[in-house]
Motif scaffolding. Structure first.
Motif, short mmCIF file in Angstrom:
data_model
loop_
_atom_site.label_atom_id
_atom_site.label_comp_id
_atom_site.label_asym_id
_atom_site.label_seq_id
_atom_site.Cartn_x
_atom_site.Cartn_y
_atom_site.Cartn_z
N GLY A 1 -6.86 -4.24 -4.28
CA GLY A 1 -6.33 -3.00 -4.87
C GLY A 1 -6.86 -2.79 -6.27
O GLY A 1 -7.36 -1.71 -6.62
N MET B 1 -6.57 2.59 -5.05
CA MET B 1 -5.83 1.33 -5.03
C MET B 1 -4.97 1.23 -3.76
O MET B 1 -4.96 0.21 -3.07
CB MET B 1 -4.96 1.25 -6.28
N ALA C 1 0.84 -1.20 0.00
CA ALA C 1 0.00 0.00 0.00
C ALA C 1 0.88 1.25 0.00
O ALA C 1 0.62 2.21 -0.74
CB ALA C 1 -0.92 -0.01 1.22
N LEU D 1 -5.49 -1.51 -0.77
CA LEU D 1 -4.38 -2.38 -0.36
C LEU D 1 -4.10 -2.21 1.13
O LEU D 1 -3.84 -3.18 1.85
CB LEU D 1 -3.11 -2.04 -1.15
N GLY E 1 -11.50 1.54 0.20
CA GLY E 1 -10.59 2.16 -0.77
C GLY E 1 -11.32 3.17 -1.64
O GLY E 1 -10.87 4.30 -1.84
#
Lengths: 229, 311
Positions: free
Chosen positions: B226, B95, B73, B99, B125
């Motif tokens: 992600g 993304m 991440a 993650l 996210g």
């Protein structure tokens, strides 16, 4: 409908990594602790199927221990639950379950407290953190923990179940699910009732006063409290 | 609930002039008997926890218990902040945030299952990155979660949301559909546009197998979260642009059921097929098992539990 409300889709709040192998395992441990009613001093846990194969990477052992300590699914202390159990003097041993299990993700827990009282639970984690208990103290009864649940140990006599439901009815308490099993004719029996509301103390005392009722235990995984006395 | 299908959900929304979120809140209150304020407060608490998981995943060193995952991440966030991401800044942030949450999950951190822990990164996210970008209130985001929940409720009851039952399409696929539909509503799109976004998103994940290395929620689950967040943004854009799912979304959901039911068990969260059984997947699994004593079988005198439905 298998999924009944929005919080079975968004939720539960939990420590990772797996809703079935971690959150579900916490709930099974917590139900076992509540069935015993006190802090256990020794617990033997048999893991079946995928629980036995992948418990380490999913922290299923930590999760079951966390539930036995009384933690919720999202308690950050779950990750250190085995160390905390050791500090509190709770001996937890894990073995691989032998024979048929009720589900690919299942565990059998045998608990003992300081006074020698025992409790036994066979539970399965059926997905998304939802669990199904298949056996309690050797009785073949079900409970999901989704609702406040009353577990009654009683003698197998005519009219006991009618008395139980009459007391609940009189207190305006609705039963959503009910299961009964007995060890043998006129021997001990267990009645499990999932309720729409959390039973309060006076209701439990009324149930305990019924003839032939031996023990009344409450299982409640939600944070909702009993309605006023 | 008054709705069983996405079509019914959209129709109630249209006929009563209510958002998907409002329909979900009202039906939840009617179904459970829990007061509306309590329901909204619980969802608001969940959104706080999602934001906290994003923050933790981006600022703390998260390493999974197995040691197989963590740290990706931060790499993607660095590209978003200091580089030129090919997918653009909003996509790369979504993304990175997705993650982050999935890495927190793998490290036994606190997350909200959306709909499962394996797919817990996609909705936070998309939501947290979009909130920052568009300056939305928390209240708006909480409504978005109810919209996502309504969509997920239909998918879960007509198909499945667990990898063990229906493969990764059921977990990551469902989460992408839920995030895409909810984002359309959050951005002011119609219920109909939201439903098309769900169908468009689901079509892109049909057939996705669940093949985690060593059975753990790490490889490939984290990466799929992600990439799933980016897919959700794209599907929402298609919906908002007026692209229609030629195959109605409810029919796409039924295909997910068909495909999942036909999926071999090796591709349904058993670790017995797919990426888990590649030479590298097997090597990683063996490495994890090395020096780890398998559990002793329980003593004979303890009778094994026997129940119905054993596999």
């Amino acid at each position: 409908m298998r999924f009944k409300n929005v919080f079975s889709i968004i939720g539960p709040s939990m420590v990772g990594p797996s809703s079935s192998h971690t959150a579900g395992a916490v709930r099974i441990g917590l139900i076992a602790r509540q069935l015993l009613g006190t802090e256990p001093v020794s617990v033997k846990i048999a893991l079946y199927g995928s629980f036995a194969e992948t418990y380490w990477g999913h922290g299923t052992d930590l999760a079951l221990a966390g539930g036995l300590l009384g933690y919720a699914t999202d308690d950050s202390r779950v990750a250190e639950a085995l160390e905390e159990a050791e500090r509190r003097g709770i001996e937890i041993t894990f073995v691989k379950g032998v024979g048929l299990a009720p589900h690919p993700n299942a565990a059998k827990l045998e608990l003992k407290d300081a006074d020698g009282r025992t409790a036994q639970v066979v539970g399965a984690s059926i997905g998304g953190g939802t669990v199904m208990i298949h056996e309690m103290n050797g009785f073949d009864v079900r409970c999901s923990g989704e609702y406040p649940t009353i577990v009654v140990l009683h003698r197998d006599r005519p009219g006991v179940i009618a008395s139980l439901t009459a007391v609940l009815g009189a207190s305006d308490t609705n039963i959503g699910y009910m299961g009964v099993d007995r060890k043998g004719r006129s021997a001990e029996a267990m009645t499990v009732m999932e309720l729409d509301s959390v039973p309060n103390r006076s209701l439990l005392e009324a149930l305990r006063r019924i003839d032939d009722v031996i023990e009344v235990t409450v299982i409640n995984l939600s944070s909702r409290e009993a309605k006023d006395e | 609930m008054r709705f069983r299908t996405l079509k019914e959900l959209a129709a109630i929304s249209l006929n009563e002039g209510k958002t998907l979120a409002e329909v979900m809140i009202e039906d939840q209150a009617a179904e459970t008997g829990v007061p509306r304020e309590e329901i909204v407060a619980q969802m608001a608490d969940y959104y706080e926890k999602m934001k906290e998981a994003v923050r933790r995943g981006l600022t703390e060193q998260t390493v999974s218990r197995s040691g197989l995952s963590g740290g990706d991440a931060v790499k993607v966030l660095d590209l978003a902040e200091n580089g030129t991401p090919s997918s653009g800044d909003p996509s790369s942030r979504a993304m990175a945030y997705a993650l982050a949450v999935s890495e927190v999950n793998a490290s036994m951190g606190r997350i909200i299952a959306t709909p499962t822990a394996g797919s817990c990164g996609i909705i936070p996210g998309v939501f947290v990155s979009s909130q920052e970008r568009f300056g939305w209130s928390d209240e708006h985001m909480v409504n978005g979660l109810f919209a996502a929940g309504a969509i997920g409720y239909v998918i879960a009851n007509n198909s499945f949301i667990s990898g063990a039952e229906g493969g990764c399409q059921a977990e990551v696929g469902s989460a992408i559909g839920m995030a895409a539909g909810a984002l359309v509503e959050l951005r002011g799109g119609s219920a109909e546009q939201a439903m098309h976004a769900v169908g468009l998103a689901l079509k892109n994940t049909l057939g996705l197998i669940c093949d985690p290395v060593a059975g753990l929620v790490e490889i490939p689950c984290i990466v799929r979260n992600g990439l799933g967040a980016v897919n959700a943004l794209a599907a929402a854009d298609m919906g908002l642009a007026g692209v229609r799912s030629a195959i109605p979304s409810d029919e796409v959901v039924s295909v997910m059921l068909e495909v999942g039911a036909a999926m071999p068990s090796g591709h349904r969260e058993t670790g017995q097929g797919g990426l888990a059984q590649t030479p590298t997947g097997r090597k990683l699994t063996e490495g994890l098992m090395k020096g780890r004593k398998p559990l002793e079988p329980e003593a004979e005198e303890a009778a094994a539990p026997v129940g119905e439905g054993a596999e």
